[in-house]
Design a protein around this motif. Sequence first.
Motif, PDB file in Angstrom:
ATOM      1  N   ILE A  10      -5.011 -18.105  48.916  1.00  0.00           N
ATOM      2  CA  ILE A  10      -3.816 -18.555  48.174  1.00  0.00           C
ATOM      3  C   ILE A  10      -2.584 -17.885  48.770  1.00  0.00           C
ATOM      4  O   ILE A  10      -2.425 -16.658  48.700  1.00  0.00           O
ATOM      5  CB  ILE A  10      -3.931 -18.219  46.674  1.00  0.00           C
ATOM      6  N   GLY A  13       2.006 -17.235  53.615  1.00  0.00           N
ATOM      7  CA  GLY A  13       2.902 -16.313  54.317  1.00  0.00           C
ATOM      8  C   GLY A  13       2.129 -15.671  55.457  1.00  0.00           C
ATOM      9  O   GLY A  13       1.072 -16.161  55.879  1.00  0.00           O
ATOM     10  N   LEU A  34      -4.086 -22.537  50.974  1.00  0.00           N
ATOM     11  CA  LEU A  34      -3.230 -23.335  50.089  1.00  0.00           C
ATOM     12  C   LEU A  34      -1.870 -22.669  49.921  1.00  0.00           C
ATOM     13  O   LEU A  34      -1.786 -21.498  49.565  1.00  0.00           O
ATOM     14  CB  LEU A  34      -3.887 -23.490  48.707  1.00  0.00           C
ATOM     15  N   GLY A  42       7.882 -18.045  51.402  1.00  0.00           N
ATOM     16  CA  GLY A  42       8.034 -16.901  50.497  1.00  0.00           C
ATOM     17  C   GLY A  42       8.787 -15.762  51.177  1.00  0.00           C
ATOM     18  O   GLY A  42       9.774 -15.979  51.887  1.00  0.00           O
ATOM     19  N   THR A  44       7.999 -13.925  53.671  1.00  0.00           N
ATOM     20  CA  THR A  44       7.864 -13.720  55.121  1.00  0.00           C
ATOM     21  C   THR A  44       9.079 -14.227  55.891  1.00  0.00           C
ATOM     22  O   THR A  44       9.587 -13.530  56.778  1.00  0.00           O
ATOM     23  CB  THR A  44       6.562 -14.363  55.638  1.00  0.00           C
ATOM     24  N   LYS A  46      11.987 -14.356  54.937  1.00  0.00           N
ATOM     25  CA  LYS A  46      13.190 -13.597  54.557  1.00  0.00           C
ATOM     26  C   LYS A  46      13.194 -12.194  55.167  1.00  0.00           C
ATOM     27  O   LYS A  46      14.167 -11.455  55.025  1.00  0.00           O
ATOM     28  CB  LYS A  46      13.280 -13.470  53.030  1.00  0.00           C
ATOM     29  N   ALA A  47      12.096 -11.824  55.833  1.00  0.00           N
ATOM     30  CA  ALA A  47      11.990 -10.456  56.351  1.00  0.00           C
ATOM     31  C   ALA A  47      12.953 -10.221  57.504  1.00  0.00           C
ATOM     32  O   ALA A  47      13.376 -11.159  58.176  1.00  0.00           O
ATOM     33  CB  ALA A  47      10.555 -10.188  56.807  1.00  0.00           C
ATOM     34  N   THR A 172       0.707 -27.479  47.801  1.00  0.00           N
ATOM     35  CA  THR A 172      -0.479 -27.503  46.946  1.00  0.00           C
ATOM     36  C   THR A 172      -0.542 -26.167  46.214  1.00  0.00           C
ATOM     37  O   THR A 172      -0.811 -25.121  46.818  1.00  0.00           O
ATOM     38  CB  THR A 172      -1.759 -27.688  47.796  1.00  0.00           C
ATOM     39  N   GLU A 173      -0.272 -26.234  44.928  1.00  0.00           N
ATOM     40  CA  GLU A 173      -0.213 -24.992  44.141  1.00  0.00           C
ATOM     41  C   GLU A 173      -1.550 -24.735  43.457  1.00  0.00           C
ATOM     42  O   GLU A 173      -2.157 -25.664  42.909  1.00  0.00           O
ATOM     43  CB  GLU A 173       0.886 -25.114  43.080  1.00  0.00           C
ATOM     44  N   ALA A 203      -0.715 -13.964  47.776  1.00  0.00           N
ATOM     45  CA  ALA A 203       0.413 -14.671  47.146  1.00  0.00           C
ATOM     46  C   ALA A 203       1.669 -13.820  47.030  1.00  0.00           C
ATOM     47  O   ALA A 203       2.584 -14.150  46.272  1.00  0.00           O
ATOM     48  CB  ALA A 203      -0.014 -15.194  45.776  1.00  0.00           C
ATOM     49  N   TRP A 206       4.179 -13.118  44.027  1.00  0.00           N
ATOM     50  CA  TRP A 206       3.646 -13.895  42.893  1.00  0.00           C
ATOM     51  C   TRP A 206       2.179 -13.534  42.612  1.00  0.00           C
ATOM     52  O   TRP A 206       1.493 -14.225  41.871  1.00  0.00           O
ATOM     53  CB  TRP A 206       3.788 -15.388  43.205  1.00  0.00           C
ATOM     54  N   ILE A 227      20.132  -9.572  52.935  1.00  0.00           N
ATOM     55  CA  ILE A 227      20.400  -9.356  54.361  1.00  0.00           C
ATOM     56  C   ILE A 227      21.710 -10.052  54.692  1.00  0.00           C
ATOM     57  O   ILE A 227      21.992 -11.135  54.157  1.00  0.00           O
ATOM     58  CB  ILE A 227      19.224  -9.903  55.202  1.00  0.00           C
ATOM     59  N   LEU A 339       4.918  -6.588  59.099  1.00  0.00           N
ATOM     60  CA  LEU A 339       4.416  -5.860  60.265  1.00  0.00           C
ATOM     61  C   LEU A 339       2.920  -5.558  60.176  1.00  0.00           C
ATOM     62  O   LEU A 339       2.289  -5.231  61.167  1.00  0.00           O
ATOM     63  CB  LEU A 339       5.212  -4.562  60.447  1.00  0.00           C
TER      64      LEU A 339
HETATM   65  C1  LIG Z   1      15.050  -8.893  52.870  1.00  0.00           C
HETATM   66  C2  LIG Z   1      13.664  -8.513  53.283  1.00  0.00           C
HETATM   67  C3  LIG Z   1      13.462  -7.817  54.468  1.00  0.00           C
HETATM   68  C4  LIG Z   1      12.172  -7.468  54.868  1.00  0.00           C
HETATM   69  N1  LIG Z   1      12.000  -6.860  56.069  1.00  0.00           N
HETATM   70  C5  LIG Z   1      10.753  -6.562  56.500  1.00  0.00           C
HETATM   71  C6  LIG Z   1      10.546  -5.984  57.788  1.00  0.00           C
HETATM   72  O1  LIG Z   1      11.492  -5.765  58.544  1.00  0.00           O
HETATM   73  N2  LIG Z   1       9.268  -5.686  58.161  1.00  0.00           N
HETATM   74  C7  LIG Z   1       8.207  -5.917  57.340  1.00  0.00           C
HETATM   75  O2  LIG Z   1       7.083  -5.600  57.717  1.00  0.00           O
HETATM   76  N3  LIG Z   1       8.375  -6.483  56.121  1.00  0.00           N
HETATM   77  C8  LIG Z   1       9.613  -6.805  55.680  1.00  0.00           C
HETATM   78  N4  LIG Z   1       9.784  -7.383  54.465  1.00  0.00           N
HETATM   79  C9  LIG Z   1       8.613  -7.551  53.594  1.00  0.00           C
HETATM   80  C10 LIG Z   1       7.818  -8.762  54.025  1.00  0.00           C
HETATM   81  O3  LIG Z   1       8.657  -9.891  54.030  1.00  0.00           O
HETATM   82  C11 LIG Z   1       6.635  -8.982  53.074  1.00  0.00           C
HETATM   83  O4  LIG Z   1       5.950  -7.766  52.852  1.00  0.00           O
HETATM   84  C12 LIG Z   1       5.651  -9.975  53.668  1.00  0.00           C
HETATM   85  O5  LIG Z   1       6.316 -11.116  54.160  1.00  0.00           O
HETATM   86  C13 LIG Z   1       4.615 -10.374  52.644  1.00  0.00           C
HETATM   87  O6  LIG Z   1       3.859 -11.439  53.179  1.00  0.00           O
HETATM   88  P1  LIG Z   1       2.861 -12.219  52.257  1.00  0.00           P
HETATM   89  O7  LIG Z   1       2.181 -13.226  53.111  1.00  0.00           O
HETATM   90  O8  LIG Z   1       2.032 -11.251  51.502  1.00  0.00           O
HETATM   91  O9  LIG Z   1       3.801 -12.923  51.151  1.00  0.00           O
HETATM   92  P2  LIG Z   1       4.725 -14.210  51.229  1.00  0.00           P
HETATM   93  O10 LIG Z   1       5.324 -14.422  52.557  1.00  0.00           O
HETATM   94  O11 LIG Z   1       5.657 -14.140  50.073  1.00  0.00           O
HETATM   95  O12 LIG Z   1       3.703 -15.385  51.013  1.00  0.00           O
HETATM   96  C14 LIG Z   1       3.114 -15.631  49.733  1.00  0.00           C
HETATM   97  C15 LIG Z   1       3.063 -17.131  49.568  1.00  0.00           C
HETATM   98  O13 LIG Z   1       2.268 -17.438  48.420  1.00  0.00           O
HETATM   99  C16 LIG Z   1       2.731 -18.658  47.902  1.00  0.00           C
HETATM  100  N5  LIG Z   1       2.206 -18.785  46.545  1.00  0.00           N
HETATM  101  C17 LIG Z   1       2.448 -17.965  45.495  1.00  0.00           C
HETATM  102  N6  LIG Z   1       1.754 -18.387  44.428  1.00  0.00           N
HETATM  103  C18 LIG Z   1       1.064 -19.495  44.810  1.00  0.00           C
HETATM  104  C19 LIG Z   1       0.163 -20.378  44.137  1.00  0.00           C
HETATM  105  N7  LIG Z   1      -0.153 -20.216  42.846  1.00  0.00           N
HETATM  106  N8  LIG Z   1      -0.376 -21.410  44.845  1.00  0.00           N
HETATM  107  C20 LIG Z   1      -0.070 -21.582  46.159  1.00  0.00           C
HETATM  108  N9  LIG Z   1       0.783 -20.784  46.842  1.00  0.00           N
HETATM  109  C21 LIG Z   1       1.326 -19.743  46.176  1.00  0.00           C
HETATM  110  C22 LIG Z   1       4.250 -18.490  47.966  1.00  0.00           C
HETATM  111  O14 LIG Z   1       4.898 -19.735  47.943  1.00  0.00           O
HETATM  112  C23 LIG Z   1       4.431 -17.750  49.291  1.00  0.00           C
HETATM  113  O15 LIG Z   1       4.759 -18.629  50.357  1.00  0.00           O
HETATM  114  C24 LIG Z   1      11.060  -7.783  54.045  1.00  0.00           C
HETATM  115  C25 LIG Z   1      11.257  -8.492  52.858  1.00  0.00           C
HETATM  116  C26 LIG Z   1      12.544  -8.871  52.487  1.00  0.00           C
HETATM  117  C27 LIG Z   1      12.728  -9.638  51.217  1.00  0.00           C
END
Ligand SMILES: Cc1cc2nc3c(=O)[nH]c(=O)nc-3n(C[C@H](O)[C@H](O)[C@H](O)COP(=O)(O)OP(=O)(O)OC[C@H]3O[C@@H](n4cnc5c(N)ncnc54)[C@H](O)[C@@H]3O)c2cc1C
Length: 381
Positions: A10, A13, A34, A42, A44, A46-47, A172-173, A203, A206, A227, A339
Amino acid sequence: MNTHASVVIIGGGVMGAAIAYHLAAAGVRDVLLLERDELAAGSTSKAAGGVRAQFSDELNIQLGARSLEAFGRFGEEIGHDIGLHRVGYLFLLSTPQEVASFEAGVRLQNALGVPSRMISPAEARRLSPLIRTDGLLAAAFSPDDGHCTPEAVVHGYAAAARRCGARVLRHTEVTGIERQGSAITGVRTTLGPIATDTVICAAGAWSRAVGAMAGVDLPVQPLRRQIAVTEPVPGLPPDLPMTIDFTSSLYFHAEGPGLLVGMSDPDERPGFATDTHDRWIPRLAAAMERRAPALLDLRRTGGWAGLYEVTPDHNALIGEASTVSRFLYATGFSGHGFLQGPAVGEVVRDLYLGRVPFVDVAPLSADRFAADAPRPEVNRV
Ligand SMILES: Cc1cc2nc3c(=O)[nH]c(=O)nc-3n(C[C@H](O)[C@H](O)[C@H](O)COP(=O)(O)OP(=O)(O)OC[C@H]3O[C@@H](n4cnc5c(N)ncnc54)[C@H](O)[C@@H]3O)c2cc1C
């Protein structure tokens, strides 16, 4: 649609995409990723894209270093350009406590093979000429660190996962997780039910809601971060490091011909809002004035807000739930998840397959809070 999957991931990112790729590449069939929005929509995308192994926690050093290796061979292995700039990370330190903490960090990093070192304020300014050294005591620098393009990493992994046979569904949620006792039997989605016995929560911010669907507490809170992007900066050194004033958390790195600038906002409260606002600007300007006054002359040409996914000790949650069979999670990266994506993808693959991962992530279990065994990461921005 095939209504069965061996594993449902789920979240599309960096975590979900890396996990899908590593599972499919290891020969796991019927991997289903999904994402309720677009891939990388999400946190990612925005990082700031910073990638580093300079941490205080041994596990984060190892996850960061392993990921740096993967980013370095991404083009070759995954076949996708991720715009990697190996320009280093430069932490500017202004208090004796910060210096002592980074000296300890550098010793641990060096023992684990990371080529970080303490340097003088003068050397820091040679590396990052926009800074002012007044009040600086020292800096920590690691040349292997750098930055790259987050959404390119997600698209690269997702395409590679598909080539290895995984299915990737956008828009697809997941709306529910079905269980019989402690066993997962399927997920409910906006496209209909899917039978599976394994769910991986990736997720991001979330994740608490996704964990609750399975009856698992994942203590993750969303926190907005902003940013700003500047106009082109004439004469910017091509190898300008990611530069961080550790005391204020002001950071910047080259973004095309301009700069990407960020800073934490102590007034921000947990919540899912991602609209931008200017309330952080006076504090940002004060930090620039103190540490990099040249930035004050630059026009802001854009920017965005995204969510950190924060845990109580600012460290990740990685593991398998103790109360629900085959519910795995990789979340709560508290600002350093991009990272760690490549390495965590490998680790979760191994947890899924029952193999021993390259690093023991047991201390990052979500159960550590109930056991009163937090694992704080202090080198965070
Ligand atoms: C401004 C900013 C700067 C940052 N800079 C850095 C950096 O320089 N280096 C670094 O390492 N990290 C950085 N980060 C942190 C980094 O962005 C996150 O730690 C990382 O992207 C998390 O990845 P993820 O895949 O866990 O989450 P996400 O990228 O948020 O992906 C989770 C996904 O789950 C989906 N989702 C949620 N619920 C459901 C559901 N019920 N069904 C289906 N889909 C669902 C969402 O739509 C989302 O796309 C930064 C964050 C921000 C906000």
